[in-house]
Write a protein that holds these residues in place. Structure first.
Motif, short mmCIF file in Angstrom:
data_model
loop_
_atom_site.label_atom_id
_atom_site.label_comp_id
_atom_site.label_asym_id
_atom_site.label_seq_id
_atom_site.Cartn_x
_atom_site.Cartn_y
_atom_site.Cartn_z
N ILE A 131 23.54 36.64 24.17
CA ILE A 131 22.49 37.66 23.99
C ILE A 131 22.37 37.61 22.22
N SER A 132 23.50 37.65 21.65
CA SER A 132 23.02 37.89 20.31
C SER A 132 22.53 36.73 19.43
N GLU A 133 22.44 35.87 20.10
CA GLU A 133 21.58 34.72 19.34
C GLU A 133 19.94 34.47 19.70
N ARG A 134 19.53 35.71 20.37
CA ARG A 134 18.23 36.00 20.61
C ARG A 134 17.44 35.43 19.37
N LYS A 135 17.65 35.58 18.36
CA LYS A 135 17.17 35.30 16.91
C LYS A 135 16.76 33.67 16.82
N ASP A 136 17.82 33.10 17.45
CA ASP A 136 17.46 31.64 17.30
C ASP A 136 16.53 31.09 18.35
N VAL A 137 16.58 31.61 19.66
CA VAL A 137 15.47 31.06 20.77
C VAL A 137 14.08 31.48 20.20
N LEU A 138 14.03 32.80 19.85
CA LEU A 138 12.93 33.69 19.50
C LEU A 138 12.41 32.66 18.21
N SER A 139 12.88 32.61 17.15
CA SER A 139 12.38 31.99 16.02
C SER A 139 11.85 30.60 16.27
N THR A 140 12.78 29.91 17.08
CA THR A 140 12.26 28.30 17.50
C THR A 140 11.06 28.64 18.22
N LEU A 141 10.75 29.40 19.24
CA LEU A 141 9.58 29.78 20.05
C LEU A 141 8.48 29.76 18.79
N CYS A 142 8.37 30.85 17.98
CA CYS A 142 7.64 31.18 17.03
C CYS A 142 7.09 29.87 16.04
N LEU A 143 8.30 29.05 15.70
CA LEU A 143 8.01 27.99 14.85
C LEU A 143 7.25 27.10 15.62
N LEU A 144 7.79 26.67 17.01
CA LEU A 144 6.83 25.77 17.64
C LEU A 144 5.41 26.07 17.89
N LEU A 145 5.18 27.49 18.08
CA LEU A 145 3.82 27.82 18.32
C LEU A 145 3.03 27.57 17.01
N SER A 146 3.71 27.93 15.78
CA SER A 146 2.93 27.59 14.62
C SER A 146 2.77 26.22 14.38
N VAL A 147 3.67 25.15 14.94
CA VAL A 147 3.16 23.70 14.75
C VAL A 147 2.25 23.40 15.52
N LEU A 148 2.22 23.95 16.89
CA LEU A 148 1.02 23.50 17.58
C LEU A 148 -0.29 24.27 17.24
N ALA A 149 -0.29 25.34 16.50
CA ALA A 149 -1.36 26.01 16.24
C ALA A 149 -1.79 25.19 14.82
N TYR A 150 -1.06 24.85 13.93
CA TYR A 150 -1.48 24.09 12.87
C TYR A 150 -1.93 22.66 13.12
N THR A 151 -1.53 22.13 14.33
CA THR A 151 -2.20 20.87 14.84
C THR A 151 -3.62 21.17 15.40
N TYR A 152 -3.82 22.16 15.99
CA TYR A 152 -5.11 22.45 16.54
C TYR A 152 -6.10 22.84 15.21
N TYR A 153 -5.41 23.46 14.30
CA TYR A 153 -6.30 23.93 13.08
C TYR A 153 -6.85 22.76 12.16
N CYS A 154 -5.79 21.57 12.28
CA CYS A 154 -6.17 20.42 11.61
C CYS A 154 -7.19 19.57 12.30
N LEU A 155 -7.03 19.89 13.61
CA LEU A 155 -8.14 18.99 14.20
C LEU A 155 -9.54 19.63 14.43
N ARG A 156 -9.64 20.77 14.11
CA ARG A 156 -10.96 21.70 14.10
C ARG A 156 -10.84 23.03 13.30
N PRO A 157 -10.74 22.69 12.14
CA PRO A 157 -10.49 23.99 10.97
C PRO A 157 -11.26 25.20 11.47
N SER A 158 -10.82 26.50 11.46
CA SER A 158 -11.46 27.56 11.86
C SER A 158 -10.51 28.70 11.25
#
Length: 179
Positions: A131-158
């Protein structure tokens, strides 16, 4: 692709589901959650203020603290449900990785293989099952979301896509500064 993502998420959930039967660990779950005077009561103004200003336990990570407070608010001191939150976050991160890799490479099965290796690798057991490692799974989820978001941003910037990149990356930093 959606069916594959759901199947990968479901299998990952089934693999980690036994952790829902576990309780808190007396190593540091008490310090981080159950006996933490700011987290244990759930959401309070004092707790939220503390989450954004405190580095006394380890380092600054307000989003992680807020999710622990939310768990206490929703489930109370039922350790299995706190474990369930970690499992759901990890399953979401796995699906996010699959979509990000597919968006970057267009390779469905290679992306699925890498996401599966990420999801089921023994190195992730500690982060998901503690349970105390929530910071790890949560930060990983946010990081992967930012990678996906950046990929879509590069394909069609807005501006909206750029703000999604900034928001998701900032969330990752708020979960664990290592991001």
């Amino acid at each position: 692709m959606v069916k594959l993502a759901l199947a990968l998420g479901l299998l990952t959930f089934l693999i980690y589901y036994p952790t829902v039967g576990y309780t808190f660990v007396n190593y540091d779950d008490d310090v981080f959650v159950t006996n933490n005077r700011y987290v244990a009561p759930g959401f309070t103004w004092e707790g939220v203020k503390w989450a954004f200003t405190s580095t006394e336990i380890d380092y600054w990570r307000p989003l992680s603290w807020l999710t622990h407070m939310l768990d206490m608010e929703l489930y109370g001191p039922v350790g299995g449900m706190h474990h369930l939150t970690n499992v759901l976050i990890h399953c979401s991160a796995t699906i996010m990785l699959l979509f990000a890799l597919h968006a970057l490479t267009s390779a469905v099965w290679r992306s699925a293989l890498v996401a599966a290796l990420f999801a089921w690798h023994p190195l992730h057991v500690e982060s998901v099952a503690w349970i105390s490692e929530r910071k790890d799974v949560l930060s990983t989820l946010c990081l992967l979301l930012s990678v996906l978001a950046y990929t879509y941003y590069c394909l069609r910037p807005s501006l909206v896509r750029y703000l999604l990149v900034v928001a998701s990356f900032t969330s990752g930093l708020l979960a664990k500064p290592m991001v």
